[in-house]
Design a protein around this motif. Sequence first.
Motif, PDB file in Angstrom:
ATOM      1  N   LEU A  32       0.754  -1.296   0.042  1.00  0.00           N
ATOM      2  CA  LEU A  32       0.062  -0.080   0.010  1.00  0.00           C
ATOM      3  C   LEU A  32       0.883   1.354  -0.174  1.00  0.00           C
ATOM      4  O   LEU A  32       0.360   2.431  -0.383  1.00  0.00           O
ATOM      5  CB  LEU A  32      -1.066   0.100   1.249  1.00  0.00           C
ATOM      6  CG  LEU A  32      -1.968  -1.212   1.510  1.00  0.00           C
ATOM      7  CD1 LEU A  32      -2.675  -0.873   2.635  1.00  0.00           C
ATOM      8  CD2 LEU A  32      -2.894  -1.116   0.171  1.00  0.00           C
ATOM      9  N   TRP A  33       2.127   1.191   0.257  1.00  0.00           N
ATOM     10  CA  TRP A  33       3.069   2.181   0.628  1.00  0.00           C
ATOM     11  C   TRP A  33       4.004   2.495  -0.468  1.00  0.00           C
ATOM     12  O   TRP A  33       4.558   1.432  -1.034  1.00  0.00           O
ATOM     13  CB  TRP A  33       3.912   2.135   1.863  1.00  0.00           C
ATOM     14  CG  TRP A  33       2.826   2.129   3.016  1.00  0.00           C
ATOM     15  CD1 TRP A  33       1.862   1.363   3.478  1.00  0.00           C
ATOM     16  CD2 TRP A  33       2.312   3.489   3.801  1.00  0.00           C
ATOM     17  NE1 TRP A  33       0.984   1.668   4.276  1.00  0.00           N
ATOM     18  CE2 TRP A  33       1.350   2.799   4.709  1.00  0.00           C
ATOM     19  CE3 TRP A  33       2.687   4.560   3.848  1.00  0.00           C
ATOM     20  CZ2 TRP A  33       0.658   3.852   5.334  1.00  0.00           C
ATOM     21  CZ3 TRP A  33       2.141   5.619   4.673  1.00  0.00           C
ATOM     22  CH2 TRP A  33       1.131   5.051   5.742  1.00  0.00           C
ATOM     23  N   THR A  34       4.441   3.805  -0.846  1.00  0.00           N
ATOM     24  CA  THR A  34       5.640   3.869  -1.594  1.00  0.00           C
ATOM     25  C   THR A  34       6.332   5.078  -1.036  1.00  0.00           C
ATOM     26  O   THR A  34       6.032   5.953  -0.131  1.00  0.00           O
ATOM     27  CB  THR A  34       5.238   4.075  -2.811  1.00  0.00           C
ATOM     28  OG1 THR A  34       5.963   4.048  -3.729  1.00  0.00           O
ATOM     29  CG2 THR A  34       4.344   5.533  -3.248  1.00  0.00           C
ATOM     30  N   LYS A  35       7.604   5.365  -1.619  1.00  0.00           N
ATOM     31  CA  LYS A  35       8.309   6.664  -1.267  1.00  0.00           C
ATOM     32  C   LYS A  35       8.411   7.552  -2.451  1.00  0.00           C
ATOM     33  O   LYS A  35       8.483   7.017  -3.541  1.00  0.00           O
ATOM     34  CB  LYS A  35       9.730   6.066  -1.027  1.00  0.00           C
ATOM     35  CG  LYS A  35      10.151   6.194   0.428  1.00  0.00           C
ATOM     36  CD  LYS A  35      11.643   5.809   0.619  1.00  0.00           C
ATOM     37  CE  LYS A  35      12.131   5.490   2.037  1.00  0.00           C
ATOM     38  NZ  LYS A  35      13.442   5.455   2.242  1.00  0.00           N
ATOM     39  N   CYS A  36       8.364   8.673  -2.288  1.00  0.00           N
ATOM     40  CA  CYS A  36       8.549   9.805  -3.095  1.00  0.00           C
ATOM     41  C   CYS A  36       9.689   9.618  -3.719  1.00  0.00           C
ATOM     42  O   CYS A  36      10.665   9.842  -2.801  1.00  0.00           O
ATOM     43  CB  CYS A  36       7.930  11.200  -2.553  1.00  0.00           C
ATOM     44  SG  CYS A  36       8.565  12.559  -3.729  1.00  0.00           S
ATOM     45  N   VAL A  37      10.018   9.759  -4.811  1.00  0.00           N
ATOM     46  CA  VAL A  37      11.494   9.732  -5.560  1.00  0.00           C
ATOM     47  C   VAL A  37      12.066  10.978  -5.384  1.00  0.00           C
ATOM     48  O   VAL A  37      13.352  10.955  -5.272  1.00  0.00           O
ATOM     49  CB  VAL A  37      11.462   9.127  -6.933  1.00  0.00           C
ATOM     50  CG1 VAL A  37      10.912   7.791  -7.111  1.00  0.00           C
ATOM     51  CG2 VAL A  37      10.421  10.248  -7.848  1.00  0.00           C
ATOM     52  N   SER A  52      -3.837  13.366  -8.347  1.00  0.00           N
ATOM     53  CA  SER A  52      -3.570  13.527  -9.777  1.00  0.00           C
ATOM     54  C   SER A  52      -1.987  13.023  -9.745  1.00  0.00           C
ATOM     55  O   SER A  52      -1.413  13.386 -10.874  1.00  0.00           O
ATOM     56  CB  SER A  52      -3.579  14.746 -10.081  1.00  0.00           C
ATOM     57  OG  SER A  52      -4.827  15.296  -9.884  1.00  0.00           O
ATOM     58  N   MET A  53      -1.503  11.908  -9.273  1.00  0.00           N
ATOM     59  CA  MET A  53      -0.234  11.367  -9.321  1.00  0.00           C
ATOM     60  C   MET A  53       1.019  12.445  -8.824  1.00  0.00           C
ATOM     61  O   MET A  53       1.889  12.582  -9.665  1.00  0.00           O
ATOM     62  CB  MET A  53      -0.007  10.733 -10.521  1.00  0.00           C
ATOM     63  CG  MET A  53      -0.694   9.554 -10.845  1.00  0.00           C
ATOM     64  SD  MET A  53      -0.561   8.277  -9.731  1.00  0.00           S
ATOM     65  CE  MET A  53       1.176   7.692  -9.960  1.00  0.00           C
ATOM     66  N   VAL A  54       0.668  13.435  -8.233  1.00  0.00           N
ATOM     67  CA  VAL A  54       1.610  14.426  -7.467  1.00  0.00           C
ATOM     68  C   VAL A  54       1.775  14.195  -5.851  1.00  0.00           C
ATOM     69  O   VAL A  54       0.898  13.957  -5.262  1.00  0.00           O
ATOM     70  CB  VAL A  54       0.749  15.824  -7.675  1.00  0.00           C
ATOM     71  CG1 VAL A  54       2.058  17.084  -7.273  1.00  0.00           C
ATOM     72  CG2 VAL A  54       0.449  16.133  -9.068  1.00  0.00           C
ATOM     73  N   HIS A  61       5.696  15.962  -9.713  1.00  0.00           N
ATOM     74  CA  HIS A  61       4.850  15.453 -10.536  1.00  0.00           C
ATOM     75  C   HIS A  61       5.369  14.050 -11.018  1.00  0.00           C
ATOM     76  O   HIS A  61       6.171  13.953 -11.847  1.00  0.00           O
ATOM     77  CB  HIS A  61       4.743  16.323 -11.787  1.00  0.00           C
ATOM     78  CG  HIS A  61       3.723  17.503 -11.371  1.00  0.00           C
ATOM     79  ND1 HIS A  61       4.002  18.232 -10.128  1.00  0.00           N
ATOM     80  CD2 HIS A  61       2.960  17.989 -11.905  1.00  0.00           C
ATOM     81  CE1 HIS A  61       3.123  19.127 -10.054  1.00  0.00           C
ATOM     82  NE2 HIS A  61       2.260  19.197 -11.232  1.00  0.00           N
ATOM     83  N   PHE A  62       4.700  13.005 -10.606  1.00  0.00           N
ATOM     84  CA  PHE A  62       5.314  11.605 -11.000  1.00  0.00           C
ATOM     85  C   PHE A  62       4.824  11.535 -12.502  1.00  0.00           C
ATOM     86  O   PHE A  62       3.658  12.153 -12.791  1.00  0.00           O
ATOM     87  CB  PHE A  62       4.361  10.505 -10.360  1.00  0.00           C
ATOM     88  CG  PHE A  62       4.847  10.221  -8.846  1.00  0.00           C
ATOM     89  CD1 PHE A  62       5.761   9.537  -8.687  1.00  0.00           C
ATOM     90  CD2 PHE A  62       4.527  10.898  -7.944  1.00  0.00           C
ATOM     91  CE1 PHE A  62       6.554   9.202  -7.334  1.00  0.00           C
ATOM     92  CE2 PHE A  62       4.970  11.030  -6.528  1.00  0.00           C
ATOM     93  CZ  PHE A  62       5.946  10.038  -6.394  1.00  0.00           C
ATOM     94  N   ARG A  63       5.416  10.579 -13.439  1.00  0.00           N
ATOM     95  CA  ARG A  63       4.904  10.403 -14.637  1.00  0.00           C
ATOM     96  C   ARG A  63       3.654   9.500 -14.604  1.00  0.00           C
ATOM     97  O   ARG A  63       3.475   8.830 -13.885  1.00  0.00           O
ATOM     98  CB  ARG A  63       6.016   9.697 -15.624  1.00  0.00           C
ATOM     99  CG  ARG A  63       7.269  10.434 -15.777  1.00  0.00           C
ATOM    100  CD  ARG A  63       8.184   9.703 -16.480  1.00  0.00           C
ATOM    101  NE  ARG A  63       9.450  10.329 -16.658  1.00  0.00           N
ATOM    102  CZ  ARG A  63      10.539  10.166 -17.023  1.00  0.00           C
ATOM    103  NH1 ARG A  63      10.823   8.715 -17.146  1.00  0.00           N
ATOM    104  NH2 ARG A  63      11.524  10.831 -17.000  1.00  0.00           N
ATOM    105  N   VAL A  64       2.789  10.097 -15.589  1.00  0.00           N
ATOM    106  CA  VAL A  64       1.363   9.093 -15.782  1.00  0.00           C
ATOM    107  C   VAL A  64       1.216   8.770 -17.167  1.00  0.00           C
ATOM    108  O   VAL A  64       1.856   9.103 -18.044  1.00  0.00           O
ATOM    109  CB  VAL A  64       0.252  10.064 -15.455  1.00  0.00           C
ATOM    110  CG1 VAL A  64       0.309  10.588 -14.039  1.00  0.00           C
ATOM    111  CG2 VAL A  64       0.071  11.465 -16.419  1.00  0.00           C
ATOM    112  N   SER A  65       0.531   7.428 -16.979  1.00  0.00           N
ATOM    113  CA  SER A  65       0.411   6.797 -18.164  1.00  0.00           C
ATOM    114  C   SER A  65      -0.658   7.634 -19.404  1.00  0.00           C
ATOM    115  O   SER A  65      -1.335   8.379 -18.737  1.00  0.00           O
ATOM    116  CB  SER A  65      -0.431   5.586 -18.059  1.00  0.00           C
ATOM    117  OG  SER A  65      -1.564   5.653 -17.473  1.00  0.00           O
ATOM    118  N   ALA A  66      -0.554   7.597 -20.318  1.00  0.00           N
ATOM    119  CA  ALA A  66      -1.588   7.939 -21.536  1.00  0.00           C
ATOM    120  C   ALA A  66      -2.957   7.811 -20.946  1.00  0.00           C
ATOM    121  O   ALA A  66      -3.688   8.827 -21.017  1.00  0.00           O
ATOM    122  CB  ALA A  66      -1.311   7.566 -22.795  1.00  0.00           C
TER     123      ALA A  66
END
Lengths: 291, 317
Positions: A32-37, A52-54, A61-66
């Motif tokens: 369920l968890w992740t680290k901000c790169v 919004s994947m931020v 801003h993480f990259r998002v898929s199309a």
Amino acid sequence: MTVQDWFEKRKEAQIQRRALEARVEIEANPDLWTKCVHCNAQLLKKDIEENSMVCPVCDYHFRVSARTRIEQLFDEGSFEEYFGDIKPTDPLDFVDTESYKDRIAKAQEKTGLNDAVITGIGTIEGHKTAFAVMDFDFMGGSMGSVVGEKVTRIIEKAIELRLPVIAVTSSGGARMQESALSLMQMAKTSCACARLDEAGLLYVNVITDPTFGGVTASFGTLGDIIVAEQGARVGFAGRRVIEQTIRQKLPSDFQTAEYLMKYGQVDIVSPRKELRDTLANILSMHEQGVQ
Amino acid sequence: MSTAFDFEKPILEIQKEIEKLKQMSLESGMDLNKDIETLEHEAAEFKKELFENLNPAQKMQIARHPERPKFLDYVNLMCTDFVELHGDRVGTDDRAIVGGLAKLDGRPVMIIGTMKGKSTKENLEYNFGMPQPEGYRKALRLFYHANKFNLPIITIIDTPGAYPGISAEKHAQGAAIAYNLKEMQKLKVPVIAIVSGEGCSGGALGLAVANKVYLLEHAYYTVISPEGCASILWRDASKNLEAATALKITAPHLLKFGIIDGMIKEPMGGAHTDYEVMANEMKSTILNALSELDGMSGEDLRNQRYDKFRKMGSFIE
């Protein structure tokens, strides 16, 4: 500090507190968890997705898929895909450390896409527009024959239907495995942009992280209006190539959206959360000429 | 005589033998003409065989030969009355792209090309044939001029690529090239592009959205330099020969893929061995292409250009 800033700050603090308190929980539920790169904060994946994947802490801003991008930008249920059946081939029988055929198969499996762009028509806050959205996860968003063909076709479709076009780019450049055929996609898409110009239709570029090489040097920067997403890296030559050529270190903000704005190359730098409103606003001011 | 390539060494050996025989014949008074003739014939045959079967790596060596004719050599040999037109009119005269008005067989044309030098000093002036965005903008200004005065445009391209540097990025190298691609499509005059040496990447294409595109016999045209490709895909720039082969960058492949309209034959041994023969061959190709395009209206020319690039690519659906 505005009220909005205060709320934002408070939200960030809450999330951070939750993250700190949740160490035990992380060990119990690592999925369920992740680290901000960027800032290294421990975050619930759900919190990033809902934002919004931020990163809710540092605004990275993480990259998002199309697909995610389309969901974020277009009105629910409004999006209709065009030319989705076009698939890549291997015209050169290209093999480097791995064959192009294998690379295509892997990318298709990884992304569920036929190639690195989705094209179609949809509405943004009710404003109808044609669009092309690239997916960096498909071989670095590289432009080969399929990307070139789909972008060209959606522009031609827009001319036929008298619609504006929005291109959301994310690409390492031209696809080397198709060599000169890839290079010619730059010409092909740019020629289509010339016709769009002459048809008097609006073309908007949304440059997202990263956009480089053949895409920057063709349809990726030919818009009437160019919007860059906050934090995006954009350029023609890659940072490493430039460093090797000039043998000096480059400034850390080199080739960022903000850097490009400073040097007059983009009209707007927009955070992801404002992108939809920004585009709707731009579209709304160009509808006089459109039937 | 210019520097020989490694792969030419066997020919040099035969030529040495011929010289020895000639010397011997002079000193001894023996008639060795027959032997000399046989050897000369063999040398010629060998050379022909060699140059007809060069691999992409060997062609790359020829295309990059320091004495290969440069843009201004072609202008001087093919044209008369050349008037160079300088500058982008907003601050810079990038020397890596040179262009101007000239007469080709008495007919005024706009001729533009990437320029390389033959010495270090010249190469510094021309930045080794690597244009800055300002160079593409200068070319664009000259395209517009030609379009206004109904002059055919001829471009000659020999570049390792657009320059990768800080100022180039600040001044939008990518967008400068992109803009040329788009604006070249709109031109109402015939455009003929010739890749005469290295045709690398967008830096070459930025002058090559043409009605007719030709490649010299030992030139190459590619999406990325073989070195660049090797360092990305093989993670080792020294694998450039493998990359050059895999990228299929020479005329026969490019003809097959419909990227170029024709190959221009080089004199035996490469363009650098006989400038005049090379320039004449190029000139007759240009004149033939012009006579094909001359009957077309501005609109026809634009449509032909659009359809030409529209067809390029390989996919299934």
